[in-house]
Design an enzyme around this catalytic site. Structure first.
Site, PDB file in Angstrom:
ATOM      1  N   TRP A 103      34.188   0.508   3.133  1.00 47.29           N
ATOM      2  CA  TRP A 103      33.371   1.614   3.904  1.00 47.29           C
ATOM      3  C   TRP A 103      31.821   1.137   3.374  1.00 47.29           C
ATOM      4  CZ3 TRP A 103      36.085   3.917   6.906  1.00 47.29           C
ATOM      5  CH2 TRP A 103      37.334   3.928   6.715  1.00 47.29           C
ATOM      6  N   ASP A 173      26.839   8.021   0.752  1.00 54.19           N
ATOM      7  CA  ASP A 173      28.259   8.256   1.493  1.00 54.19           C
ATOM      8  C   ASP A 173      29.076   8.802   0.409  1.00 54.19           C
ATOM      9  OD1 ASP A 173      30.683   8.678   2.681  1.00 54.19           O
ATOM     10  OD2 ASP A 173      30.864   6.534   3.009  1.00 54.19           O
ATOM     11  N   LYS A 197      38.636  15.310   2.501  1.00 55.76           N
ATOM     12  CA  LYS A 197      39.067  14.849   1.395  1.00 55.76           C
ATOM     13  C   LYS A 197      39.097  16.087   0.449  1.00 55.76           C
ATOM     14  CE  LYS A 197      38.043  10.113   2.692  1.00 55.76           C
ATOM     15  NZ  LYS A 197      39.436   9.216   2.731  1.00 55.76           N
TER      16      LYS A 197
END
Lengths: 362, 362
Positions: A103, A173, A197
């Site tokens: 990521w 993020d 999530k």
């Protein structure tokens, strides 16, 4: 219905009350004779949901009008591009701190396609077992922003205290740990997170940004990719993922009813402890990937002595009603994701299973 | 549950069997002990859904491997940018045919931010009452592509025969009429459509493109905005809107079970006829916006002699269980959207109401 504990890394377990309500009113939203899925995004009902969800995020984070909350599409992956498209002008550089091979690296690579991005810190050489320490950061004097990934699902690490970036703008993020613990959001210029999530289903991206940034975004960027476009239109510039925002709002309601971020933070701490304890008391049978100081409360990652044992572990766990435990396809091993909606009981069940598996195979 | 007929322009009415199935299995997908909303996009169950949905779109359109079907996020609005970002190089021009003041104009304006776009036809001066005739088009000799909007929700017009663009590549925004009638998709290089009118919920964008185009996309575009990225990863490059694709797949199943596009085309023709007949027999009380040759089968738009009457019409229709009939905020009047899942009975109920309203107020 067979009961299972769902340790998926995302999309992931959702709060049962939110799902139950979604099911109960799926064919008839509040007596309107139609599903929320069939309602216009311009309807009063949906606008209420949209407004409520923004207000809830701000309330949970203690934010006032200094910040805006947007509900977008495209996930963190689109934010990897939107952030530099909007806030990395040709004459500036952006600092990226790399804490995982997927990521944060992807965010950095995407920024490099758009402007000048540099690595201002990385624990790659240590196989991303921890996040960098302050003295290991090499920040530019005046970067457009400093980008971090707050929690690293694949490697199971997490920032437990934010890097000190001085007056530089911090961008994060937070896809895998947003709203899972108390957060001083004012430290950040912009926060983005896929909802799937800790907050809701996939297909909704939450962006929290300082209102003052809206006038600074590049004007040559396509209209749909400017934050200012979405802020001006209260996230209704184009048709939003209405069901996703609706379910997000139900999850936010559950978070508030659960006691907010302080309470969830404590619960998540206790939940993760149960699983880490099982690792730590296993001798060297379960080998945690993360260094203890960087351990993620969201994703517990560990290896077993042999790959064959890991396969057996996943298989037997699945048979025992604990699913989604396989590690990310890029690193293997075991990963237990313990997001907001995972219960303490689920963590205890996993820890007991780990103890028993060790007894039989250690 | 009060029964209503839902004439919303999108998000819009969905097929009752698809919604009923979604509700029935919302807490427990196929006995897995969890919701489809909680399942990994890398799970075998979701991959099956993803593969099935792609295969269904191709089967419905009679396409083979010459085409790819992608499920993306961001709606048509993001496609307005992605199409020129990928396929409008700096040394080429793209032709845009304008048939409404919002969607086709927005597509054109977005392209102008990215490259050279020109208007190759427009019925703006006729207040978009029809789509252009072939002889009114002024196509570039060698444009990167020619862009059209197949159905115009706001003005209620629709292309009933495609423009002849010779060897030029035709690109179409089919958000509001895809899968509502037989389609020779091979005439198009690329088709895109938000799912929320004829195919599913909002938050999923379907893109159908010629496989040969994938190698031609610009390489400097952010990774997430390249069609090639999504094609290479079967729409799983980043986390997809899993519930949206799942529900899309249920609606596609319903379309196939209903007899496919030939059958839906006939049904939609018959449904629209019922409402247009009510307009045509009203004297000049109901005034259709579209010229008869360009009338949309999806969105029937009309005015009444006075705005006050229009408000009364919407109010009384709502009381009679017919909702979503207000025209788009940019043009006013009445709009009845008759997408795939709207029943003939709904159209008949509306026509009867129109007759009665005329009797009382005409």
């Amino acid at each position: 219905m067979t009961h299972v504990y769902n340790f998926n890394a995302g999309p992931a377990v959702l709060p049962p009350p939110a799902l139950a309500q979604a099911q109960a009113e799926l064919l008839d939203y509040h007596g309107r004779g139609m599903s929320i899925l069939e309602m216009s995004h311009r309807s009063a009902d949906f606008e209420t949901i949209n407004t409520e969800a923004e207000a809830r995020v701000k309330r949970l984070l203690g934010l006032d009008d200094e910040y805006r909350v947007l509900f977008l599409q495209g996930g963190a992956s689109l934010q990897f591009a939107m952030v530099p498209m909007n806030f990395l002008p040709p004459d500036r550089v952006a600092d990226y701190i790399l804490t995982d091979g997927s990521w944060s690296e992807r965010a950095y690579e995407e920024a490099r396609l758009i402007g000048e991005a540099r690595i201002a810190g990385s624990t790659r050489e240590e196989n991303y077992r921890r996040v960098p320490e302050q003295h290991q950061l090499d920040l530019s004097p005046d970067p457009a922003y400093v980008h971090i990934t707050s929690n690293n699902t694949i490697y199971g690490t997490q920032w437990h205290s934010w890097p000190d970036v001085g007056e530089r703008m911090l961008v994060a993020d937070m896809s895998s740990d947003i709203l899972s613990r108390p957060l001083d959001a004012r430290r950040f210029g912009l926060i983005y997170a896929g909802a799937q999530k800790n907050m809701g289903p996939s297909g909704v991206t939450v962006v929290i940004l300082r209102t003052s940034l809206l006038s600074q975004g590049a004007k040559t960027v396509p209209t749909i990719l400017r934050y200012a476009t979405h802020a001006k239109n209260n996230s209704l510039y184009n048709t939003p993922p209405t069901f996703g925002v609706y379910l997000l709002n139900l999850v936010l309601e559950w978070i508030e009813a659960s006691g907010g971020l302080a309470e969830l933070g404590q619960r998540n701490q206790a939940k993760a402890q149960v699983v880490y304890d099982a690792i730590d008391r296993s001798g060297d049978f379960y080998r945690g990937h993360a260094e203890p100081t960087s351990r993620s409360l969201m994703n517990v990652t560990f290896r077993l002595p042999e790959e064959a044992l890991e396969k057996q572990f996943v298989k037997e766990a699945t048979a025992a009603g604990m699913v989604g435990l396989g590690g990310h396809r890029s690193v293997g091993g075991i990963r237990a994701s313990l997001y907001n909606a995972m219960s303490l009981e689920g963590c205890q069940a996993l820890a007991s299973f780990m103890d028993e598996f060790l007894r039989q195979n250690g």
